[in-house]
Design a protein around this motif. Structure first.
Motif, short mmCIF file in Angstrom:
data_model
loop_
_atom_site.label_atom_id
_atom_site.label_comp_id
_atom_site.label_asym_id
_atom_site.label_seq_id
_atom_site.Cartn_x
_atom_site.Cartn_y
_atom_site.Cartn_z
N UNK A 1 -3.08 25.76 20.63
CA UNK A 1 -3.41 24.60 19.80
C UNK A 1 -3.64 25.02 18.35
N UNK A 2 -3.40 24.10 17.44
CA UNK A 2 -3.68 24.32 16.02
C UNK A 2 -4.93 23.51 15.72
N UNK A 3 -5.96 24.17 15.23
CA UNK A 3 -7.26 23.53 15.00
C UNK A 3 -7.37 23.01 13.56
N UNK A 4 -8.03 21.88 13.42
CA UNK A 4 -8.38 21.27 12.13
C UNK A 4 -7.25 21.38 11.11
N UNK A 5 -6.23 20.61 11.33
CA UNK A 5 -5.07 20.62 10.44
C UNK A 5 -5.18 19.45 9.46
N UNK A 6 -4.95 19.72 8.19
CA UNK A 6 -5.07 18.70 7.14
C UNK A 6 -3.71 18.46 6.52
N UNK A 7 -3.34 17.19 6.42
CA UNK A 7 -2.10 16.77 5.75
C UNK A 7 -2.51 15.90 4.58
N UNK A 8 -2.13 16.29 3.37
CA UNK A 8 -2.43 15.52 2.16
C UNK A 8 -1.14 15.17 1.44
N UNK A 9 -1.02 13.92 1.05
CA UNK A 9 0.15 13.46 0.31
C UNK A 9 -0.29 12.84 -1.01
N UNK A 10 0.26 13.29 -2.13
CA UNK A 10 0.05 12.56 -3.38
C UNK A 10 0.88 11.28 -3.35
N UNK A 11 0.42 10.26 -4.03
CA UNK A 11 1.16 9.00 -4.12
C UNK A 11 1.91 9.01 -5.45
N UNK A 12 3.24 9.00 -5.42
CA UNK A 12 4.00 9.01 -6.68
C UNK A 12 3.65 7.80 -7.55
N UNK A 13 3.69 7.99 -8.86
CA UNK A 13 3.36 6.91 -9.80
C UNK A 13 4.33 5.74 -9.71
N UNK A 14 5.51 5.95 -9.15
CA UNK A 14 6.53 4.90 -9.07
C UNK A 14 6.30 3.92 -7.93
N UNK A 15 5.24 4.17 -7.12
CA UNK A 15 4.92 3.27 -6.01
C UNK A 15 3.44 2.96 -6.00
N UNK A 16 3.07 1.94 -5.25
CA UNK A 16 1.68 1.52 -5.09
C UNK A 16 1.40 1.37 -3.60
N UNK A 17 0.31 1.95 -3.11
CA UNK A 17 -0.06 1.81 -1.71
C UNK A 17 -0.39 0.34 -1.45
N UNK A 18 0.06 -0.18 -0.30
CA UNK A 18 -0.15 -1.59 0.02
C UNK A 18 -1.52 -1.81 0.67
N UNK B 1 3.33 11.58 14.24
CA UNK B 1 3.81 11.04 12.96
C UNK B 1 2.63 10.43 12.22
N UNK B 2 2.52 10.72 10.95
CA UNK B 2 1.50 10.15 10.06
C UNK B 2 2.23 9.40 8.97
N UNK B 3 1.78 8.19 8.65
CA UNK B 3 2.52 7.41 7.66
C UNK B 3 1.62 6.45 6.92
N UNK B 4 2.11 6.01 5.74
CA UNK B 4 1.41 4.99 4.98
C UNK B 4 2.43 4.14 4.21
N UNK B 5 2.12 2.84 4.03
CA UNK B 5 3.05 1.91 3.38
C UNK B 5 2.83 1.84 1.87
N UNK B 6 3.93 1.71 1.13
CA UNK B 6 3.88 1.56 -0.33
C UNK B 6 4.88 0.50 -0.77
N UNK B 7 4.70 0.04 -1.98
CA UNK B 7 5.64 -0.89 -2.61
C UNK B 7 6.14 -0.23 -3.89
N UNK B 8 7.43 -0.32 -4.13
CA UNK B 8 8.02 0.22 -5.35
C UNK B 8 7.55 -0.61 -6.55
N UNK B 9 7.06 0.07 -7.57
CA UNK B 9 6.57 -0.63 -8.78
C UNK B 9 7.75 -1.10 -9.62
#
Length: 158
Positions: A76-93, A150-158
């Motif tokens: 097993x892989x313990x305490x795994x962190x996934x971080x994503x920057x949000x590009x300026x060209x999109x906005x999280x919904x 799978x890890x995901x998040x929704x955005x809208x194109x600015x």
């Protein structure tokens, strides 16, 4: 105006999953992805949303940014962190999962969106909004051998 987007984190995930010549192969495979959500009507008149690979996106398009992972190792892989920057060209919904950890200050501090505040132009504190999210993070306590996800998040194109 047409925009073509890339996820900076895709290169980061590739780098994390690619060992150097001196290191053993990583037991974790990571793949970043972007999908375009498109409403379609089938032959019976029923509307549904499908996800496709975006070729070109325009302001107002809804995209899903994400990471697929697989533990191909025997431990097993313990305490795994996934971080994503949000590009300026999109906005999280606003319909982002309320349990996802987010930052509204470029990754300096983290919390759930409902817990975070920002200071407005007049110096007043107010609740942060989804459109102000700058980074998204997941902390997985463990990834079992053979587990995929799978890890995901929704955005809208600015």
């Amino acid at each position: 105006m047409k925009l073509l987007l890339t996820i900076a984190s895709t290169a980061l995930f590739t780098a994390l999953a690619t060992p150097s010549a001196a290191e053993p192969p990583s037991p974790l495979e990571l793949t970043g992805f972007v999908e375009l959500e498109r409403a379609v009507t089938d032959e019976t008149g029923e509307r549904r949303v499908e996800r496709i690979e975006p070729k070109v996106v325009v302001p107002g398009d809804r995209l899903i940014f994400g990471t697929r992972f697989a533990n191909i190792g025997t431990q097993p892989i313990e305490r795994f962190v996934v971080s994503n920057p949000v590009p300026a060209s999109v906005s999280v919904t606003p319909d982002i999962d309320p349990d996802v950890l987010v930052s509204v200050d470029g990754g300096k501090s983290w919390g759930r969106l409902g817990e975070l505040e920002v200071v407005d132009a007049d110096g007043n504190r107010r609740a942060a909004q989804a459109s102000e999210i700058t980074n998204v993070r997941w902390v997985l306590s463990a990834i079992a051998s053979g587990e995929t996800g799978q890890l995901e998040f929704p955005v809208t194109v600015r």
